[in-house]
Design a protein around this motif. Structure first.
Motif, PDB file in Angstrom:
ATOM      1  N   LYS A 108       0.824  -1.209   0.000  1.00 43.36           N
ATOM      2  CA  LYS A 108       0.000   0.000   0.000  1.00 43.36           C
ATOM      3  C   LYS A 108       0.858   1.259   0.000  1.00 43.36           C
ATOM      4  CE  LYS A 108      -3.635  -2.393  -0.118  1.00 43.36           C
ATOM      5  NZ  LYS A 108      -4.272  -2.519  -1.445  1.00 43.36           N
ATOM      6  N   LEU A 109       1.971   1.237   0.737  1.00 43.23           N
ATOM      7  CA  LEU A 109       2.849   2.407   0.808  1.00 43.23           C
ATOM      8  C   LEU A 109       3.622   2.616  -0.498  1.00 43.23           C
ATOM      9  CD1 LEU A 109       4.298   2.114   4.438  1.00 43.23           C
ATOM     10  CD2 LEU A 109       2.547   3.691   3.599  1.00 43.23           C
ATOM     11  N   GLU A 110       3.836   1.528  -1.257  1.00 37.99           N
ATOM     12  CA  GLU A 110       4.538   1.642  -2.531  1.00 37.99           C
ATOM     13  C   GLU A 110       3.683   2.328  -3.589  1.00 37.99           C
ATOM     14  OE1 GLU A 110       7.763   0.719  -3.618  1.00 37.99           O
ATOM     15  OE2 GLU A 110       8.047   0.740  -1.449  1.00 37.99           O
ATOM     16  N   GLY A 111       2.370   2.385  -3.345  1.00 35.34           N
ATOM     17  CA  GLY A 111       1.489   3.077  -4.271  1.00 35.34           C
ATOM     18  C   GLY A 111       0.694   2.126  -5.146  1.00 35.34           C
ATOM     19  N   PRO A 112      -0.345   2.630  -5.817  1.00 36.36           N
ATOM     20  CA  PRO A 112      -1.222   1.781  -6.626  1.00 36.36           C
ATOM     21  C   PRO A 112      -0.515   1.102  -7.794  1.00 36.36           C
ATOM     22  CG  PRO A 112      -1.695   4.124  -6.986  1.00 36.36           C
ATOM     23  CD  PRO A 112      -0.764   4.028  -5.824  1.00 36.36           C
ATOM     24  N   GLU A 113       0.479   1.772  -8.404  1.00 35.16           N
ATOM     25  CA  GLU A 113       1.167   1.166  -9.542  1.00 35.16           C
ATOM     26  C   GLU A 113       1.949  -0.068  -9.112  1.00 35.16           C
ATOM     27  OE1 GLU A 113       3.556   4.018 -11.517  1.00 35.16           O
ATOM     28  OE2 GLU A 113       1.860   5.264 -12.143  1.00 35.16           O
ATOM     29  N   ALA A 114       2.669   0.072  -7.975  1.00 32.15           N
ATOM     30  CA  ALA A 114       3.433  -1.071  -7.456  1.00 32.15           C
ATOM     31  C   ALA A 114       2.504  -2.200  -7.050  1.00 32.15           C
ATOM     32  CB  ALA A 114       4.286  -0.636  -6.271  1.00 32.15           C
ATOM     33  N   ASN A 178     -16.527  -3.890   2.592  1.00 31.56           N
ATOM     34  CA  ASN A 178     -16.708  -2.756   1.669  1.00 31.56           C
ATOM     35  C   ASN A 178     -16.223  -1.453   2.294  1.00 31.56           C
ATOM     36  OD1 ASN A 178     -17.822  -4.454  -0.242  1.00 31.56           O
ATOM     37  ND2 ASN A 178     -19.932  -4.004   0.327  1.00 31.56           N
ATOM     38  N   PHE A 179     -16.525  -1.273   3.574  1.00 33.90           N
ATOM     39  CA  PHE A 179     -16.112  -0.055   4.279  1.00 33.90           C
ATOM     40  C   PHE A 179     -14.589   0.055   4.327  1.00 33.90           C
ATOM     41  CE2 PHE A 179     -15.028   2.256   8.213  1.00 33.90           C
ATOM     42  CZ  PHE A 179     -15.677   3.466   7.953  1.00 33.90           C
ATOM     43  N   ILE A 180     -13.925  -1.082   4.623  1.00 33.43           N
ATOM     44  CA  ILE A 180     -12.458  -1.087   4.698  1.00 33.43           C
ATOM     45  C   ILE A 180     -11.852  -0.797   3.330  1.00 33.43           C
ATOM     46  CG2 ILE A 180     -10.436  -2.570   5.063  1.00 33.43           C
ATOM     47  CD1 ILE A 180     -12.017  -3.949   7.294  1.00 33.43           C
ATOM     48  N   ASN A 181     -12.389  -1.428   2.278  1.00 33.47           N
ATOM     49  CA  ASN A 181     -11.816  -1.288   0.945  1.00 33.47           C
ATOM     50  C   ASN A 181     -12.083   0.081   0.323  1.00 33.47           C
ATOM     51  OD1 ASN A 181     -10.745  -3.927   0.879  1.00 33.47           O
ATOM     52  ND2 ASN A 181     -12.711  -4.766   0.254  1.00 33.47           N
ATOM     53  N   GLU A 182     -13.183   0.737   0.728  1.00 31.76           N
ATOM     54  CA  GLU A 182     -13.519   2.051   0.180  1.00 31.76           C
ATOM     55  C   GLU A 182     -12.716   3.179   0.809  1.00 31.76           C
ATOM     56  OE1 GLU A 182     -17.687   2.438   0.720  1.00 31.76           O
ATOM     57  OE2 GLU A 182     -18.204   0.917  -0.786  1.00 31.76           O
ATOM     58  N   HIS A 183     -12.128   2.947   1.980  1.00 29.73           N
ATOM     59  CA  HIS A 183     -11.387   3.997   2.682  1.00 29.73           C
ATOM     60  C   HIS A 183      -9.946   3.530   2.928  1.00 29.73           C
ATOM     61  CE1 HIS A 183     -15.672   4.638   3.687  1.00 29.73           C
ATOM     62  NE2 HIS A 183     -15.364   5.922   3.562  1.00 29.73           N
ATOM     63  N   PRO A 184      -8.995   4.047   2.156  1.00 28.45           N
ATOM     64  CA  PRO A 184      -7.591   3.617   2.296  1.00 28.45           C
ATOM     65  C   PRO A 184      -7.027   3.824   3.702  1.00 28.45           C
ATOM     66  CG  PRO A 184      -7.903   4.897   0.286  1.00 28.45           C
ATOM     67  CD  PRO A 184      -9.177   5.006   1.062  1.00 28.45           C
ATOM     68  N   THR A 185      -7.422   4.908   4.373  1.00 30.24           N
ATOM     69  CA  THR A 185      -6.891   5.156   5.722  1.00 30.24           C
ATOM     70  C   THR A 185      -7.403   4.118   6.712  1.00 30.24           C
ATOM     71  OG1 THR A 185      -8.702   6.725   6.120  1.00 30.24           O
ATOM     72  CG2 THR A 185      -6.600   7.639   5.379  1.00 30.24           C
ATOM     73  N   VAL A 186      -8.666   3.711   6.544  1.00 26.30           N
ATOM     74  CA  VAL A 186      -9.229   2.671   7.418  1.00 26.30           C
ATOM     75  C   VAL A 186      -8.538   1.337   7.150  1.00 26.30           C
ATOM     76  CG1 VAL A 186     -11.316   1.381   8.006  1.00 26.30           C
ATOM     77  CG2 VAL A 186     -11.455   3.833   7.607  1.00 26.30           C
ATOM     78  N   LYS A 187      -8.231   1.073   5.877  1.00 24.87           N
ATOM     79  CA  LYS A 187      -7.543  -0.172   5.536  1.00 24.87           C
ATOM     80  C   LYS A 187      -6.149  -0.211   6.152  1.00 24.87           C
ATOM     81  CE  LYS A 187      -6.922  -3.327   1.691  1.00 24.87           C
ATOM     82  NZ  LYS A 187      -7.219  -3.587   0.274  1.00 24.87           N
ATOM     83  N   MET A 188      -5.444   0.921   6.118  1.00 21.99           N
ATOM     84  CA  MET A 188      -4.117   0.979   6.730  1.00 21.99           C
ATOM     85  C   MET A 188      -4.224   0.796   8.241  1.00 21.99           C
ATOM     86  SD  MET A 188      -0.952   1.175   6.058  1.00 21.99           S
ATOM     87  CE  MET A 188      -1.009   1.710   4.352  1.00 21.99           C
TER      88      MET A 188
END
Length: 257
Positions: A108-114, A178-188
């Motif tokens: 996740k920290l490497e970014g969406p492309e990685a 769905n809630f976790i996947n829709e909010h990147p900060t919550v997922k982290m």
């Protein structure tokens, strides 16, 4: 079975069900994050199957209480510490959870492309996800059942509490996912929770007892703060939208004049 319908039995059932739900939150988070790597058409099936497997695993462990008690017998000694079957399960489960959480955080920290490159490099199959869910279900179920045995002695109350709690989690799993996947900060934040729980399991395997109440209080407090932040961001966006609309209308009025 009759003791289940007494006042004491119902109180024990309610308290044990609530405890099982709290202890099962980390299980739902882990399953949701793993299933998110599958194609969308397979995610619901994998998530539901993972929770059903957890249900059967916990019920099976309840009927093998004598075996669970036997896992507290020392197997060997190393560096003046006696390792039991329970300790080895907790240590291995903790290491696995730490590894999975760390790799997910790194991606996740490497970014969406990685993250996309990583998905192409590693073919995530339905079977591999289910296998990982089963491995963690063993650890989570083991810890949950040992806690239940310490609170209630009636096996039917424990079985009923496990069925009710996992039934509730089965209904709520998709919403939480769905809630976790829709909010990147919550997922982290969820991945950080799993990392912390992995560390907790690891140190407990070496006999260091950390009261779970403190850990879960920290988790829910952090989650509450994050929910408030999300609500504040939403309110701020709505306010900005209203201001833009009002400025646009003012500009139209001036041009007409």
């Amino acid at each position: 079975m009759e003791s289940l319908f007494t006042i004491d039995g119902l109180i024990s059932l309610l308290s044990l069900t609530l405890m099982e739900i709290v202890l099962g939150i980390d299980n739902i988070i882990f399953i949701s994050i793993l299933c998110n790597r599958l194609p969308i058409v397979q995610q619901d099936k994998a998530r539901n199957l993972g929770l059903v497997l957890a249900l059967f695993m916990r019920i099976g462990l309840l009927f093998a209480i004598s075996w669970l008690v036997g896992l507290k017998t020392p197997l060997f000694e190393l560096f003046n510490y006696e390792f039991t079957g329970r300790a080895l399960i907790l240590i291995s489960g903790g290491i696995f959870l730490i590894y999975k959480s760390t790799t997910e955080i790194h991606q996740k920290l490497e970014g969406p492309e990685a993250d996309e490159v990583d998905k192409k490099k590693r073919t995530i199959t339905f079977q591999s996800v289910i296998l990982q869910i089963v491995l963690l279900d063993i650890v989570f179920s083991f810890d949950s059942i040992l806690t239940a045995v310490g609170l209630v002695q009636n096996i039917w109350i424990m079985v009923t509490a496990v069925v009710i709690s996992l039934g509730i989690m089965l209904l709520a799993a998709k919403t939480i996912s769905n809630f976790i996947n829709e909010h990147p900060t919550v997922k982290m934040l969820a991945l950080s929770f799993l990392l912390m729980i992995g560390m907790l399991l690891f140190v407990e395997g070496f006999g260091v007892h950390v009261p779970k109440g403190y850990v879960y209080f920290a988790i829910f407090f952090s989650l509450l703060v994050e929910v408030l932040n999300l609500r504040m961001k939403k309110a701020s966006k709505e306010q900005s939208s209203v201001q833009l609309k009002s400025k646009y209308k003012e500009g139209e009025t001036e041009s007409e004049d």
